[in-house]
Scaffold this motif. Structure first.
Motif, PDB file in Angstrom:
ATOM      1  N   TYR A 150     -29.304 -33.980   5.933  1.00  0.00           N
ATOM      2  CA  TYR A 150     -28.047 -34.726   5.875  1.00  0.00           C
ATOM      3  C   TYR A 150     -26.811 -33.947   6.327  1.00  0.00           C
ATOM      4  N   ASP A 151     -26.815 -32.636   6.274  1.00  0.00           N
ATOM      5  CA  ASP A 151     -25.630 -31.885   6.662  1.00  0.00           C
ATOM      6  C   ASP A 151     -25.420 -31.973   8.174  1.00  0.00           C
ATOM      7  N   ILE A 152     -24.170 -32.182   8.601  1.00  0.00           N
ATOM      8  CA  ILE A 152     -23.904 -32.423  10.024  1.00  0.00           C
ATOM      9  C   ILE A 152     -24.161 -31.193  10.891  1.00  0.00           C
ATOM     10  N   LYS A 155     -28.299 -30.296  10.655  1.00  0.00           N
ATOM     11  CA  LYS A 155     -29.128 -31.223  11.439  1.00  0.00           C
ATOM     12  C   LYS A 155     -29.362 -30.690  12.840  1.00  0.00           C
ATOM     13  N   ARG A 156     -28.349 -30.018  13.377  1.00  0.00           N
ATOM     14  CA  ARG A 156     -28.421 -29.523  14.760  1.00  0.00           C
ATOM     15  C   ARG A 156     -28.777 -28.041  14.838  1.00  0.00           C
ATOM     16  N   GLY A 198     -21.313 -34.782   5.540  1.00  0.00           N
ATOM     17  CA  GLY A 198     -22.712 -35.199   5.521  1.00  0.00           C
ATOM     18  C   GLY A 198     -23.082 -35.926   4.244  1.00  0.00           C
ATOM     19  N   GLN A 201     -21.671 -39.493   4.419  1.00  0.00           N
ATOM     20  CA  GLN A 201     -22.463 -40.313   5.333  1.00  0.00           C
ATOM     21  C   GLN A 201     -23.757 -40.782   4.669  1.00  0.00           C
ATOM     22  N   SER A 202     -24.414 -39.877   3.952  1.00  0.00           N
ATOM     23  CA  SER A 202     -25.679 -40.212   3.303  1.00  0.00           C
ATOM     24  C   SER A 202     -25.490 -41.219   2.176  1.00  0.00           C
TER      25      SER A 202
END
Length: 245
Positions: A150-152, A155-156, A198, A201-202
């Motif tokens: 979930y962390d922005i 994630k990447r 994040g 958003q979740s």
């Protein structure tokens, strides 16, 4: 709610667009976010859509094979178990931790000259980061796996989960030693603000995933409690920053 699926067979942006279009046409699917590099699809639904229905949407293109992500499947099962508990039973670990840290902070804040609010806040933030980093470091890989859901940033860049745990440890020690208060609080404000994105958003997407705040030790669901945790640190760091000027 949003679920993550593995999709095999995508080799180019054309494949990505085709799969995204087909899955978006499934009833109750609100949004499809596909990562070509990772071979995954984050599918947001208005209500639960069976995996078989998603697989049927791709049946005319057999090279695309959709399956549930293993960690997502396990997390979903764990969240179903958690939802059967009462609110107090679910959040008992984090409530106890906050209670202990708050008690220590209040004791530290009392002096012969009265109550020192800024001292109490500093000790609370130190205790928060030290305790929470402790649980993350107990199973660093498990935390990184959960955080990347979930962390922005994670994630990447999955390694961010490993780095983040040590950032919390460093912040906890810095607050305890009262080192460079402006810099430390500025870092806290930035790091926790990014983390909060994040989480928001979740929660807003009603994703049924595990909160990584206490690492992989306790199965806590992502909820408004997680928002309060991060927001509390952001507010405290902001207050301290203004007081330093």
């Amino acid at each position: 709610m949003t679920h993550t699926y593995q999709i095999a067979g995508m080799t180019c942006s054309g494949c990505q667009h085709k799969v995204q279009t087909l899955l978006s046409q499934v009833k109750d699917v609100r949004n499809v976010d596909i990562s070509l590099a990772e071979g995954t699809a984050d599918i947001t639904m208005g209500r639960h859509v069976p995996t078989s229905a998603l697989q049927d949407a791709l049946k005319d293109f057999p090279k695309y094979q959709l399956s549930e992500a293993a960690h997502n499947h396990m997390a979903s099962m764990e969240m179903d178990d958690i939802e059967s508990r009462s609110w107090l039973a679910t959040y008992k670990p984090i409530l106890l931790i906050f209670g202990y840290i708050l008690t220590i902070a209040l004791i530290a804040g009392y002096t012969a000259h009265g109550f020192m609010t800024m001292t109490a806040m500093r000790i609370f933030m130190s205790g928060f980061f030290l305790v929470f980093s402790f649980f993350k470091l107990l199973n660093l890989q498990g935390f990184a796996d959960s955080y990347s859901m979930y962390d922005i940033i994670a994630k990447r860049f999955r390694q961010w989960g490993y780095i983040y745990a040590f950032i919390e440890l460093g912040l906890g020690l810095a607050f305890a030693l009262d080192i460079q208060p402006f810099t430390v609080n500025l870092i806290t404000f930035i790091v926790m603000s990014v983390s909060l994105i994040g989480v928001l958003q979740s929660v807003l997407n009603k994703r049924k995933i595990q909160c990584a705040c206490l690492g992989a030790v306790f199965n806590l669901p992502m909820s408004t409690v997680t928002i309060v945790e991060d927001a509390l640190m952001i507010v405290m760091s902001a207050v301290t920053l203004f007081s330093v000027f």
